[in-house]
Design an enzyme around this catalytic site. Structure first.
Site, PDB file in Angstrom:
ATOM      1  N   THR A  10      -7.111  86.110 -12.163  1.00 23.41           N
ATOM      2  CA  THR A  10      -8.069  87.120 -11.936  1.00 23.41           C
ATOM      3  C   THR A  10      -8.789  87.457 -13.634  1.00 23.41           C
ATOM      4  O   THR A  10      -8.608  87.043 -14.429  1.00 23.41           O
ATOM      5  CB  THR A  10      -7.327  88.704 -11.477  1.00 23.41           C
ATOM      6  OG1 THR A  10      -6.508  88.936 -12.548  1.00 23.41           O
ATOM      7  CG2 THR A  10      -6.773  88.358 -10.262  1.00 23.41           C
ATOM      8  N   TYR A  18     -11.864  99.560 -13.734  1.00 27.15           N
ATOM      9  CA  TYR A  18     -11.366  98.108 -13.512  1.00 27.15           C
ATOM     10  C   TYR A  18     -11.305  97.664 -12.079  1.00 27.15           C
ATOM     11  O   TYR A  18     -11.293  98.468 -11.083  1.00 27.15           O
ATOM     12  CB  TYR A  18      -9.623  98.194 -13.891  1.00 27.15           C
ATOM     13  CG  TYR A  18      -9.229  96.710 -13.913  1.00 27.15           C
ATOM     14  CD1 TYR A  18      -8.613  96.114 -14.644  1.00 27.15           C
ATOM     15  CD2 TYR A  18      -8.922  95.909 -12.439  1.00 27.15           C
ATOM     16  CE1 TYR A  18      -8.003  94.884 -14.766  1.00 27.15           C
ATOM     17  CE2 TYR A  18      -8.269  94.819 -12.309  1.00 27.15           C
ATOM     18  CZ  TYR A  18      -7.763  94.149 -13.578  1.00 27.15           C
ATOM     19  OH  TYR A  18      -7.137  92.955 -13.248  1.00 27.15           O
ATOM     20  N   HIS A  46       4.116  91.281  -7.725  1.00 23.26           N
ATOM     21  CA  HIS A  46       3.090  90.826  -8.205  1.00 23.26           C
ATOM     22  C   HIS A  46       2.848  89.594  -9.222  1.00 23.26           C
ATOM     23  O   HIS A  46       1.692  89.047  -9.447  1.00 23.26           O
ATOM     24  CB  HIS A  46       2.090  91.950  -8.978  1.00 23.26           C
ATOM     25  CG  HIS A  46       0.665  91.994  -8.803  1.00 23.26           C
ATOM     26  ND1 HIS A  46      -0.103  90.958  -8.629  1.00 23.26           N
ATOM     27  CD2 HIS A  46      -0.131  92.943  -8.548  1.00 23.26           C
ATOM     28  CE1 HIS A  46      -1.317  91.149  -8.792  1.00 23.26           C
ATOM     29  NE2 HIS A  46      -1.393  92.362  -8.678  1.00 23.26           N
TER      30      HIS A  46
END
Length: 769
Positions: A599, A586, A473
């Site tokens: 993001t 979230y 990630h």
């Protein structure tokens, strides 16, 4: 040993008369072609750098300006207003090519024209950056575009009308703005109000006001200073502190997975499907290197930042005791492959030529047919990347810093990406509800040692030809790998194809050097320790994946709301039914309209959504009242999503203020409280299509099922969903068995029912689940 002799350019032996060299013409030819290919890449990069550097100008436009200046001079018209004569006087006299007046005049006009051209490019870029800083279009109602926005859209189209390369817009993108502290504090308090009782809210309000008045002004000054100096005031800290400094295992906690097309099957030949997929990936990498991929454009006119694509290939996360680093190479000519406990190195090129899919199929089939057993400790070696980061860093330094271990590890870490050839089969069977969940579990963690979790991504190939990805990630977010995956699946299906027997098209070259087996000398104790940590983590993950068939985005839009808001409100209703309470939620949104944006968080649990949920639970409200509450919640969610996308979010600003406070040694009870709040419901939407490789109306069954991730909190849920067309939605729900409060399948059933109940409010026709 034949392949070993072909792998070197020459051999020599010592004779009584001296050295006897035996040159291999074929190997020398490959070295020559490889060098030619490297120089071609360098020239392409230089050319791309020039074209990208002058965008929206071009060499042709420069020539036009030069010709216009010369033409005006020929017509006795001085468009330079004396500047050409001034430049001519500044040129040195009687020096080389400047001796004749004609040459000096010509050179002066070229210099003037170049200056005008460069100035024009600069003005165009600044104008485009100013235009792209306008985000009012996002807040206008669908179908009610203002005249100002229409004029803005025309101007943006005119300034970006030339065919852009992948990175052409990078320098024209605006910087991510730093929100004001009062605005962030106000939105934060608004977001936590439905989660706190009056006493708790009063305490939080007091902490927030004290922070805003006393501590925040000093921290904000440093943050604003950073935003002036850095390209993006968030991204580097986000990558370092959220990802690279994390010491817990990447598996489940950070890495995520992506699924294959689940309703169609191109072939069941494992090596053939992999051959096409790997070939398509390297084709994509070549397009990436040449910047031939079109930038992603919102509304078809607003460019998204492309910087995350730079590290898609040839990238590995290297463990460290305190922080990891991302190692990115400019190029890699091989992939690392794992099968039945053995590691192999497979070359992607023969000389300068990319191997065809049929050649790659042959290479992978050679690995599948290889009967050799794993070396001692080799089978579970990759478990080191699945365990704790400190333990992996220590083992890497102790056992992999020299000799054959270092050489073999380099072959993996310097590979374009990692390939896992699995011995088991997985697929989605609509008649077997557990099949999709088992497929997701296999991709999320496998058996804890058949994925290299440090690589930018692992391409997983199952025995029945199905594929999937496990993705690290830190280097990028899910839409980036989704762009690649969409290209691969579309190219595999509609461009490369298969024979009637399921093999890749063409004939293989049997003279290719076989895959090279990597050699190890391994300490098994440290591997076993990491494996036990990883296995405990994997065994604790409950994953429930399902396809929601009653309706998709087509019928949701009849409710006059966005599909994403519809699903998010349904998740709030489902969570309340599941746990009897609300929680901090979230939802990831992107900030790629800004340079190097990644993001931002949308806090989906709002006062409006909780009011709707409570009214639904009471069961005494009229449908009209419930519809009104739902529309208010939907409108609020859409507005928060737009604020997050336009740089006015809450959490990245507070995170960066916290980082500054740590650098300055300033203690803030408010920030400590904010950053310690658990996200017990973490959600993300996956886009179905970004590059439209095929018409979804013509091929409705060519649907990917999206992907998923592990739960963020030990007592929470992770929910990923993909609105996969007009008539279906895929969900991936994760939780932990060790928590008595959560159950992924139970929550998935609540999601199903919540979607149906909300649709029923609007009397939307639906099929019973």
């Amino acid at each position: 040993m034949a392949e070993a002799h072909q792998a070197v350019a020459f051999q020599f032996t010592v004779t009584p008369d001296g050295f006897d060299f035996r040159l291999s013409r074929e190997a020398l030819k490959h070295i020559y072609l490889s060098g030619i290919n490297s120089w071609k890449k360098r020239l392409i990069r230089i050319k791309n750098g020039i074209l990208r550097g002058v965008y929206p100008g071009s060499p042709t436009s420069w020539l036009v300006v030069v010709m216009a200046t010369m033409g005006s001079s020929y017509c006795k018209v001085d468009i330079s207003m004396g500047l050409v004569c001034c430049i001519q006087r500044c040129l040195p006299e009687r020096c080389g090519p400047y001796q004749t007046p004609q040459t000096r005049a010509l050179l002066s006009m070229v210099i003037f024209s170049t200056g005008v051209w460069v100035t024009g490019i600069f003005l165009f870029r600044q104008t485009l950056k100013l235009l792209l800083s306008y985000h009012g279009w996002m807040f206008e109602m669908h179908g009610k575009t203002s005249h100002f926005t229409k004029i803005w859209a025309i101007c943006v189209r005119l300034l970006s009308s030339r065919r852009p390369m992948l990175y052409s817009f990078q320098t024209s993108l605006p910087k991510l703005p730093v929100p004001s502290v009062p605005a962030t504090i106000q939105r934060y308090l608004e977001s936590v109000r439905p989660l706190l009782d009056d006493e708790e809210y009063y305490r939080m309000e007091t902490l927030a006001k004290e922070f805003q008045d006393k501590t925040a002004p000093r921290l904000q000054k440093y943050l604003v200073l950073k935003s002036w100096w850095a390209t993006n005031y968030v991204s580097d800290w986000w990558e370092e502190y959220i990802y690279l400094r994390g010491r817990s295992p990447l598996m489940v906690n950070s890495n995520y997975y992506v699924m294959d097309l689940v309703l169609v099957r191109n072939t069941e030949v494992q090596a053939a499907r992999l051959g096409n997929a790997v070939h398509a990936m390297i084709m994509y990498r070549r397009k990436l290197d040449r910047e031939e991929i079109k930038p992603v454009m919102a509304l078809g006119i607003v460019p998204m930042c492309s910087y995350q694509m730079e590290r898609m290939f040839n990238t590995t996360r290297i463990p460290g005791k305190e922080t990891d680093v991302l190692q990115h190479l400019s190029d890699s000519r091989h992939v690392a492959v794992y099968h039945k406990g053995r590691f192999f190195k497979v070359w992607l090129y023969e000389g300068s030529r990319l191997l065809r899919p049929r050649d790659l199929e042959m290479q992978f089939q050679r690995i599948l047919d290889d009967p050799s057993p794993p070396q001692p400790g080799e089978e579970r070696l990759a478990a080191l990347t699945a365990g704790g980061r400190v333990e992996w860093a220590q083992a890497r330094q102790a056992f992999f810093s020299s000799g054959k271990n270092k050489a073999a590890l380099d072959a993996i870490e310097r590979a374009a990406f990692f390939v896992a050839l699995d011995e088991e089969s997985h697929c989605y069977n609509p008649d077997d509800e557990a099949s999709l969940s088992l497929y997701g579990k296999a991709l999320l963690h496998g058996n804890c040692y058949n994925r290299w979790f440090d690589k930018s991504f692992t391409l997983v190939s199952f025995k029945n030809g199905l594929l999937g990805l496990n993705t690290e990630h830190a280097w990028a977010d899910a839409p980036i790998i989704g762009h690649l995956w969409e290209f691969v699946l579309g190219t595999d299906t509609f461009h490369l194809g298969y024979t009637d027997t399921g093999h890749c098209l063409g004939k293989p070259n049997p003279m290719l050097i076989p895959p090279q087996r990597l050699q190890w000398d391994i300490c098994q104790a440290v591997i076993e320790s990491s494996y036990q940590v990883a296995k405990a983590l994997a065994d604790d993950v409950e994953l429930y994946c399902f396809q929601f068939l009653p309706f998709g985005k087509g019928l949701i839009k009849k409710c006059r709301t966005s599909p994403d808001a519809f699903v998010q409100i349904a998740l709030q209703l489902a969570h309340f039914r599941d746990k009897g309470k609300f929680c901090l939620t979230y939802e990831a949104s992107m900030t790629r309209m800004f340079r190097e944006g990644r993001t931002e968080t949308v806090r989906s649990c709002t006062s409006e959504s909780t009011a709707f949920v409570q009214a639904m639970m009471e069961g005494s409200h009229m449908k009209a009242d419930l519809q009104d509450l739902f529309r208010k919640a939907s409108k609020k969610h859409q507005n928060m999503y737009r604020l997050a996308m336009t740089g006015a979010g809450i959490d990245r600003h507070l995170f960066c203020l916290y980082v500054v406070s740590k650098y300055l040694g300033v203690k803030s009870p408010f920030l400590a409280k904010v950053l310690s709040e658990p996200w017990r419901l973490s959600t993300s939407q996956i886009p179905q299509s970004q590059i439209r490789m095929f018409d979804p109306d013509q091929y409705p069954n060519h649907l990917g099922a999206g992907g998923g991730f592990g739960p963020v909190a030990d007592d929470g849920y992770g929910v990923s969903y993909m609105i996969a067309g007009e008539n279906t939605i895929f969900f991936h729900v994760s939780s932990k068995f060790s928590s008595s409060e959560t159950n992924a399948q139970r929550f998935g059933n609540h999601i199903r029912q919540a979607l149906l109940d909300i649709a029923d409010l609007f009397q939307v026709p639906k099929v019973e689940s």
